[in-house]
Design a protein around this motif. Structure first.
Motif, PDB file in Angstrom:
ATOM      1  N   ALA A 230      93.099  14.025  91.634  1.00  0.00           N
ATOM      2  CA  ALA A 230      92.877  14.429  90.553  1.00  0.00           C
ATOM      3  C   ALA A 230      91.598  14.044  89.524  1.00  0.00           C
ATOM      4  N   VAL A 231      91.314  13.056  89.896  1.00  0.00           N
ATOM      5  CA  VAL A 231      90.001  12.292  89.217  1.00  0.00           C
ATOM      6  C   VAL A 231      88.808  12.975  89.652  1.00  0.00           C
ATOM      7  N   GLY A 355      94.643  17.726  91.967  1.00  0.00           N
ATOM      8  CA  GLY A 355      93.355  18.236  91.778  1.00  0.00           C
ATOM      9  C   GLY A 355      92.823  19.069  90.484  1.00  0.00           C
ATOM     10  N   GLY A 356      93.567  20.195  91.048  1.00  0.00           N
ATOM     11  CA  GLY A 356      93.454  21.398  89.924  1.00  0.00           C
ATOM     12  C   GLY A 356      93.899  20.821  88.573  1.00  0.00           C
ATOM     13  N   LEU A 357      95.088  20.336  88.522  1.00  0.00           N
ATOM     14  CA  LEU A 357      95.455  19.934  87.158  1.00  0.00           C
ATOM     15  C   LEU A 357      94.558  18.864  86.580  1.00  0.00           C
ATOM     16  N   GLY A 358      94.000  17.965  87.404  1.00  0.00           N
ATOM     17  CA  GLY A 358      92.863  16.918  86.866  1.00  0.00           C
ATOM     18  C   GLY A 358      91.745  18.002  86.254  1.00  0.00           C
ATOM     19  N   GLY A 359      91.532  19.008  86.864  1.00  0.00           N
ATOM     20  CA  GLY A 359      90.546  19.663  86.149  1.00  0.00           C
ATOM     21  C   GLY A 359      91.108  20.595  84.755  1.00  0.00           C
ATOM     22  N   TYR A 360      92.600  20.658  84.674  1.00  0.00           N
ATOM     23  CA  TYR A 360      92.851  21.398  83.400  1.00  0.00           C
ATOM     24  C   TYR A 360      92.750  20.697  82.321  1.00  0.00           C
ATOM     25  N   PHE A 361      93.002  19.491  82.256  1.00  0.00           N
ATOM     26  CA  PHE A 361      93.252  18.676  80.935  1.00  0.00           C
ATOM     27  C   PHE A 361      91.689  18.417  80.241  1.00  0.00           C
ATOM     28  N   PRO A 362      90.642  18.123  80.903  1.00  0.00           N
ATOM     29  CA  PRO A 362      89.548  17.680  80.245  1.00  0.00           C
ATOM     30  C   PRO A 362      88.623  18.591  79.620  1.00  0.00           C
TER      31      PRO A 362
END
Length: 413
Positions: A230-231, A355-362
């Protein structure tokens, strides 16, 4: 006393079609990522035609990421059951209608229409969960870091989207650009269906879906790798999707100039990812991930200083992309090495979803914390959170993630 004959490890010759199927899977991933990023790479177009704020724009570009991330869990399990050939074909073909709907919504200048179409477009992002179990079945455990790293380079579709989409809109128009992408998806789906083959040793896993998910969720390593992916991969996705907007706000670049620079960023990550996988095969994933997280922390701080474009900012962003790609390759080499037989799809689906969710919030955070009245600190809060998260990942890897047993080196007799 009888002498004991030393044990030798015999390496199996490469399976026939191994390289071809890895290449096809990577190409399918490139096309899927290209389509998945069609909204993000045209963010400046939507911001202008729909008069969107930074926060609203963040919601729009993040929608395909969110759906694509969650969809990876189900698609990974379906890949275990039906095989990569069938799931690649399905994902590519099912992406065509959402691409056309995005084109329609954009032609109407309707934010709500594009948002809903972007929700459906998320299916394109599930292509990654198909490829990891597919290519892993073609390669022995000691070579899966290489295989997943090469397949991971399919995220180069992000670079292709960033570079081509703004230019195609300028050359042939907004709607024709989406028609071109839809045609490429159709051609790739046909090619996969008629040329791709599942690995000879692959067998369908017909176990019920919910128990498989629960079984994968019981493994501690699943959640440790979820956090790290995720990071690292999430960091890549968030930069690749929000960078055109960031470059417009901070450096006042035009859509095509911002797209070219975003493509360079994505390409650097694409090149670094298979390197991370190969290094993980040779020295282990832990040093690769430690190096990557440390690099992200330092480089995130440098980005927050808003170095002058392009002489200073260019190398910093390229190094950031390389660190993220290297780390993502290292993390998924762990997934390929540690997943029990028949569970690769479920575990890779969960990890890739993280990993995808890690790219959703930023992108949402960057939009919400954007300060247009502070020239030197427009995105300081969001970038500071990136640095803090990378440092937490560094300490977490060092303290809580053990180096797994490596596969012995194998030699032919």
């Amino acid at each position: 006393m009888p002498q004991t004959k030393p044990t030798t490890h015999v390496v199996q010759p490469p399976l026939k079609g191994q390289a071809l199927n890895l290449a096809l899977a990577t190409a399918a991933s490139v096309v899927g990522f290209w389509a998945w990023n069609v909204v993000a790479t045209l963010s400046t177009h939507y911001a202008r035609t729909m008069e969107l704020s930074a926060g609203t724009m963040g919601i729009l570009v993040a929608m395909p990421i969110f759906v694509g991330s969650l969809g990876r869990i189900l698609v990974g399990i379906l890949t275990d059951r039906y095989g990569g050939r069938a799931l690649f074909t399905f994902v590519l073909a099912a992406t065509i209608p959402p691409v056309l709907l995005v084109a329609w919504g954009g032609a109407l200048d309707s934010f709500a229409f594009v948002l809903v179409a972007g929700f459906l477009l998320g299916i394109a992002g599930t292509v990654f969960a198909v490829g990891i179990p597919f290519v892993s079945a073609w390669y022995p455990p000691a070579r899966r870091g290489f295989a997943t790293g090469v397949f991971g380079a399919g995220m180069g579709g992000t670079a292709l989207a960033a570079f081509l989409n703004p230019r195609l809109v300028a050359w042939i128009g907004y709607v024709p650009t989406h028609l071109v992408i839809a045609c490429v998806l159709a051609v790739m789906a046909v090619l996969v269906w008629f040329v791709m083959k599942d690995a000879p040793g692959w067998a369908p896993n017909k176990a019920p879906v919910v128990p498989k998910l629960l079984d994968a969720a019981k493994l501690a390593v699943t959640w440790k790798l979820c956090f790290l992916y995720a990071v690292l991969f999430g960091g890549f996705v968030s930069f690749a999707t929000y960078l055109p907007t960031y470059l417009r706000d901070v450096y006042a670049f035009s859509p095509t100039d911002a797209g070219a620079r975003t493509a360079g960023f994505a390409l650097a990550a694409v090149i670094a990812r298979p390197i991370g996988g190969v290094l993980a095969d040779r020295i282990g994933s832990k040093p690769v991930v430690l190096t990557a997280t440390a690099g992200v922390a330092v480089l995130g701080w440098l980005v927050a200083l808003q170095p002058v474009a392009d002489v200073q900012a260019g190398p910093v962003f390229l190094a950031m992309a390389a660190a993220l790609g290297l780390g993502a390759g290292g993390v998924f080499a762990w997934v390929g090495a540690l997943s029990p037989e028949g569970k690769m799809g479920a575990i890779s689906g969960i990890v890739s979803a993280a990993g995808g969710l890690g790219g959703y919030f930023p992108p949402l955070i960057m939009g919400w914390t954007y300060n247009p009245d502070a020239p030197q600190y427009k995105y300081a809060i969001g970038l500071s959170l990136l640095v803090a998260t990378a440092l937490i990942a560094l300490v977490f890897t060092l303290a809580f993630v053990k180096t797994p047993a490596r596969q012995p080196a194998v030699r032919s007799q």
